[in-house]
Design an enzyme around this catalytic site. Sequence first.
Site, mmCIF file in Angstrom:
data_model
loop_
_atom_site.group_PDB
_atom_site.id
_atom_site.type_symbol
_atom_site.label_atom_id
_atom_site.label_comp_id
_atom_site.label_asym_id
_atom_site.label_seq_id
_atom_site.Cartn_x
_atom_site.Cartn_y
_atom_site.Cartn_z
ATOM 1 N N ARG A 51 0.842 -1.206 0.000
ATOM 2 C CA ARG A 51 0.000 0.000 0.000
ATOM 3 C C ARG A 51 0.874 1.251 0.000
ATOM 4 O O ARG A 51 0.552 2.246 -0.663
ATOM 5 C CB ARG A 51 -0.956 -0.006 1.195
ATOM 6 C CG ARG A 51 -1.951 1.139 1.137
ATOM 7 C CD ARG A 51 -3.048 1.026 2.175
ATOM 8 N NE ARG A 51 -2.540 1.172 3.532
ATOM 9 C CZ ARG A 51 -3.300 1.080 4.623
ATOM 10 N NH1 ARG A 51 -4.583 0.832 4.524
ATOM 11 N NH2 ARG A 51 -2.776 1.217 5.820
ATOM 12 N N LYS A 95 -2.473 7.338 0.799
ATOM 13 C CA LYS A 95 -2.204 7.566 2.227
ATOM 14 C C LYS A 95 -1.055 8.577 2.312
ATOM 15 O O LYS A 95 0.099 8.234 2.525
ATOM 16 C CB LYS A 95 -1.861 6.237 2.902
ATOM 17 C CG LYS A 95 -2.081 6.271 4.396
ATOM 18 C CD LYS A 95 -2.135 4.875 4.965
ATOM 19 C CE LYS A 95 -1.929 4.852 6.456
ATOM 20 N NZ LYS A 95 -2.859 5.650 7.218
ATOM 21 N N GLU A 100 -15.918 6.931 5.639
ATOM 22 C CA GLU A 100 -14.978 6.360 6.629
ATOM 23 C C GLU A 100 -14.859 7.308 7.808
ATOM 24 O O GLU A 100 -15.464 8.389 7.820
ATOM 25 C CB GLU A 100 -13.610 6.096 5.983
ATOM 26 C CG GLU A 100 -12.953 7.351 5.424
ATOM 27 C CD GLU A 100 -11.654 7.070 4.671
ATOM 28 O OE1 GLU A 100 -11.008 6.030 4.890
ATOM 29 O OE2 GLU A 100 -11.298 7.934 3.847
#
Length: 332
Positions: free
Chosen positions: A83, A180, A213
């Site tokens: 990721r 991210k 989220e």
Amino acid sequence: MPELEPTPKFTTDQAIARLRQAAHAKAANFYAMYSSVLGGIVTDPALMVLPLDDHMVHRGHGVFDTAILANGMLYQLDPHLDRLLASAKMARISPPFPREQLRQIVIDAAAAGRRREASVRYWLSAGPGGFGLAPGECVGSSFYVIVFNAELYPDSYYTQGLKVVTSSVPIKPPFFARVKSTNYLPNVLVVLEAKDRGADNGIFIDERGMVAEGSNMNVAFVTRDGVLRHPRFDSILSGLTVQRVLQLARRLVEQGDLRDIRIADVPVEEARAAAEMMLTGSSIKIAPVVEWDGRPVGDGKPGPIAKKLLDLWREDVRQATDQLIPVPYPED
Ligand SMILES: Cc1ncc(COP(=O)(O)O)c(C=O)c1O
């Protein structure tokens, strides 16, 4: 007006001494740091510093990820590194080393930290080089790793459940939600807003009225007819905890605790009618939500599925050998 103290100017030796003095009490929770700028690992918190000219510092041009260290093993390090590299690609940051070397550095830093229970966070950045915007000036990308003791959430989150509110902070557009990156201002504001309103966390809702989220966690529901529901991952961060939880939940389907698992848009009205709501993430693990915008979720008590998923996840962290990488600690 009182006379102002002149601002001190330090020699290199004085500055290093001041860095030592400036290390605050909480720095005792920082066990080791790797910096590609230094080219190695330090354990003295006074030296766990970044150059101000690193584009991650002054422009937010950096990406990060976190893996947990449990019982001397790094849990799911490889998916976390994948990721990180996917985020780096989206942020157009070329890592300074190949994946295998980044992985080895994380493992070596974990070993140098000498703790069997900790968090390991790492960043890839456009790197130092100047204070302009375009990263062309950067002398090379950088990699940093910190091994630290994350502050635990209170036990009451798991025994009594959390309160959440719908966030008024604008949600990140899908592309930015999927990277991210170090731009976590909306994520910080959502927590601050929740605390201001007497809650523990906030929930982002998108412009279509779909649940997205939490601040640094995903959100899942159990419908009244036993379906585990989670939003699609195209406009939110694809949480590795929830990805694993969705796999572990298959056991609950086999046992008859759940009827099904469904990943699809979750309209707010459907979510509000759920029997259970839970937050998932590397930091919070799996925690039940009992109140949303002042209204009880389900019967207003922590639900059984959240508890079962937390138990399955805890077992996974200790026992799933295919998800665990042993850390080669020094002997002494
Ligand atoms: C915005 C956001 N959503 C969800 C998550 C949960 O992801 P994970 O389970 O990989 O920690 C995180 C945490 O990293 C996050 O920052």
